[in-house]
Design a protein around this motif. Sequence first.
Motif, PDB file in Angstrom:
ATOM      1  N   PRO A  57      41.311  53.839  42.713  1.00 48.75           N
ATOM      2  CA  PRO A  57      41.610  52.553  43.069  1.00 48.75           C
ATOM      3  C   PRO A  57      40.360  51.630  42.536  1.00 48.75           C
ATOM      4  N   LEU A  58      40.911  50.168  42.059  1.00 50.85           N
ATOM      5  CA  LEU A  58      39.935  49.547  41.655  1.00 50.85           C
ATOM      6  C   LEU A  58      38.780  49.092  42.564  1.00 50.85           C
ATOM      7  N   VAL A  59      39.374  48.891  43.642  1.00 49.30           N
ATOM      8  CA  VAL A  59      38.406  48.415  44.975  1.00 49.30           C
ATOM      9  C   VAL A  59      37.297  49.199  45.406  1.00 49.30           C
ATOM     10  N   GLN A  60      37.679  50.378  45.158  1.00 50.62           N
ATOM     11  CA  GLN A  60      36.700  51.670  45.442  1.00 50.62           C
ATOM     12  C   GLN A  60      35.858  51.832  44.270  1.00 50.62           C
ATOM     13  N   VAL A  61      36.100  51.605  43.073  1.00 50.32           N
ATOM     14  CA  VAL A  61      35.122  51.879  41.848  1.00 50.32           C
ATOM     15  C   VAL A  61      34.405  50.355  41.765  1.00 50.32           C
ATOM     16  N   LEU A  62      34.974  49.244  41.818  1.00 48.18           N
ATOM     17  CA  LEU A  62      34.222  47.906  41.360  1.00 48.18           C
ATOM     18  C   LEU A  62      33.618  47.666  42.717  1.00 48.18           C
ATOM     19  N   THR A  63      32.463  48.027  43.123  1.00 51.03           N
ATOM     20  CA  THR A  63      31.701  47.447  44.298  1.00 51.03           C
ATOM     21  C   THR A  63      30.727  46.662  44.010  1.00 51.03           C
ATOM     22  N   PRO A  68      28.873  46.649  36.295  1.00 48.86           N
ATOM     23  CA  PRO A  68      29.958  46.911  35.780  1.00 48.86           C
ATOM     24  C   PRO A  68      29.930  47.454  34.338  1.00 48.86           C
ATOM     25  N   GLU A  69      28.943  47.471  33.563  1.00 47.35           N
ATOM     26  CA  GLU A  69      28.797  48.157  32.464  1.00 47.35           C
ATOM     27  C   GLU A  69      28.869  49.468  32.447  1.00 47.35           C
ATOM     28  N   SER A  70      28.379  50.331  33.508  1.00 46.16           N
ATOM     29  CA  SER A  70      28.725  51.595  33.922  1.00 46.16           C
ATOM     30  C   SER A  70      29.910  52.042  33.831  1.00 46.16           C
ATOM     31  N   LEU A  71      30.880  51.196  34.079  1.00 44.79           N
ATOM     32  CA  LEU A  71      32.374  51.631  34.291  1.00 44.79           C
ATOM     33  C   LEU A  71      33.246  51.683  33.127  1.00 44.79           C
ATOM     34  N   ALA A  72      32.685  51.560  31.722  1.00 44.19           N
ATOM     35  CA  ALA A  72      33.494  51.706  30.667  1.00 44.19           C
ATOM     36  C   ALA A  72      34.208  52.940  30.627  1.00 44.19           C
ATOM     37  N   TRP A  73      35.431  53.006  30.281  1.00 50.23           N
ATOM     38  CA  TRP A  73      36.425  54.048  30.125  1.00 50.23           C
ATOM     39  C   TRP A  73      36.637  54.544  31.565  1.00 50.23           C
ATOM     40  N   VAL A  76      41.487  53.149  36.477  1.00 49.49           N
ATOM     41  CA  VAL A  76      41.569  52.855  37.730  1.00 49.49           C
ATOM     42  C   VAL A  76      43.244  52.260  37.981  1.00 49.49           C
ATOM     43  N   SER A  77      43.475  52.010  39.114  1.00 51.69           N
ATOM     44  CA  SER A  77      44.819  51.382  39.606  1.00 51.69           C
ATOM     45  C   SER A  77      44.436  50.302  40.372  1.00 51.69           C
ATOM     46  N   VAL A  78      45.410  49.303  40.036  1.00 50.72           N
ATOM     47  CA  VAL A  78      45.202  48.348  40.855  1.00 50.72           C
ATOM     48  C   VAL A  78      46.511  47.408  41.098  1.00 50.72           C
ATOM     49  N   ASP A  79      46.739  46.979  42.379  1.00 50.51           N
ATOM     50  CA  ASP A  79      47.866  45.853  42.765  1.00 50.51           C
ATOM     51  C   ASP A  79      47.339  44.368  42.428  1.00 50.51           C
ATOM     52  N   CYS A  80      47.983  43.864  41.715  1.00 51.92           N
ATOM     53  CA  CYS A  80      47.653  42.335  41.263  1.00 51.92           C
ATOM     54  C   CYS A  80      48.284  41.327  42.169  1.00 51.92           C
ATOM     55  N   VAL A 109      42.744  40.073  42.671  1.00 50.98           N
ATOM     56  CA  VAL A 109      42.115  41.366  43.503  1.00 50.98           C
ATOM     57  C   VAL A 109      40.680  40.978  44.074  1.00 50.98           C
ATOM     58  N   LEU A 110      40.672  41.533  45.203  1.00 49.25           N
ATOM     59  CA  LEU A 110      39.522  41.727  46.067  1.00 49.25           C
ATOM     60  C   LEU A 110      38.485  42.985  45.779  1.00 49.25           C
ATOM     61  N   ALA A 111      37.531  42.987  44.742  1.00 44.62           N
ATOM     62  CA  ALA A 111      36.994  44.148  44.500  1.00 44.62           C
ATOM     63  C   ALA A 111      35.597  43.620  44.479  1.00 44.62           C
ATOM     64  N   GLY A 112      34.682  44.268  45.352  1.00 43.49           N
ATOM     65  CA  GLY A 112      33.263  43.929  45.312  1.00 43.49           C
ATOM     66  C   GLY A 112      33.000  42.502  45.611  1.00 43.49           C
ATOM     67  N   PRO A 113      32.140  41.911  44.660  1.00 40.79           N
ATOM     68  CA  PRO A 113      31.847  40.628  44.721  1.00 40.79           C
ATOM     69  C   PRO A 113      32.880  39.648  43.600  1.00 40.79           C
ATOM     70  N   TYR A 114      34.111  40.300  43.141  1.00 38.59           N
ATOM     71  CA  TYR A 114      34.852  39.611  42.308  1.00 38.59           C
ATOM     72  C   TYR A 114      36.304  39.458  43.209  1.00 38.59           C
ATOM     73  N   ASN A 115      36.939  38.401  42.590  1.00 41.16           N
ATOM     74  CA  ASN A 115      38.424  38.336  43.009  1.00 41.16           C
ATOM     75  C   ASN A 115      39.337  38.154  41.899  1.00 41.16           C
ATOM     76  N   MET A 116      38.917  38.426  40.815  1.00 39.90           N
ATOM     77  CA  MET A 116      39.920  38.450  39.633  1.00 39.90           C
ATOM     78  C   MET A 116      39.483  39.408  38.458  1.00 39.90           C
ATOM     79  N   ILE A 117      40.372  40.035  37.662  1.00 38.06           N
ATOM     80  CA  ILE A 117      40.026  40.915  36.593  1.00 38.06           C
ATOM     81  C   ILE A 117      40.983  40.416  35.541  1.00 38.06           C
TER      82      ILE A 117
END
Length: 228
Positions: A57-63, A68-73, A76-80, A109-117
């Motif tokens: 789940p993106l919300v668990q990965v993007l905290t 962010p640069e460490s998350l390349a490749w 994830v899954s996300v409900d938009c 999406v609400l993921a860490g400090p971000y609300n969009m991807i």
Amino acid sequence: MSETSAAPRRFPIGLTIATLIAFSILCGLGSWQLQRRHWKEDVLARLEALKTAPAQPLVQVLTADTKPESLAWTRVSVDCGDVGGQPLPLVYGVRDGDVVWRAQSPCAVLAGPYNMILVDRGVVPSLTGQVAPSPRAFDAPRRVVGVLSPIQQLGGDRAKVLERFADRKPAPLVLMAEQETPAPAGITPAPLPAEISNRHLECALTWFGLAVTLLFIYAAMLWRRLRP
């Protein structure tokens, strides 16, 4: 009285400095190619591992604590959620030697400090080979499974697109869609490059070979200039 000996020949200081500068540049280019080779090998290894990696789940990965640069490749899954606004422009690309156009859409999406991807949804097959296609509108993404890519690595105008969303906090990543539910009509997912070459070792050997050749040429010129 006639001269009995020729004047001594001076050491070519200018030629030596120029040779050293050129030699340093060639060696630097060779070293840079070796660094690129190590980076490319890491990318290829991560892509190979990605083939069997489950989606997280993106919300668990993007905290908030994750870079962010460490998350390349990372898969994830996300409900938009809906973002609204005008359809985003198509993105130019090249795949299998053909000009292609990729569809992109915002995903709330609400993921860490971000609300969009930003979601790269794939290639629009009907536009392949066109130079300047007309804008296309697609249904908003709902559930997306894909891989993350830092936006600066993709180039193009993707980062500029995010300027449209000044009222939001978009993640500096692009979600390259592998699968959408429901699947959008007219789009073929193409998250990964069709082929990634790794010829950096050949390039490095070429630069180092030119550096060695330069030294031989310099030595030959120096010997001809200074020999009695």
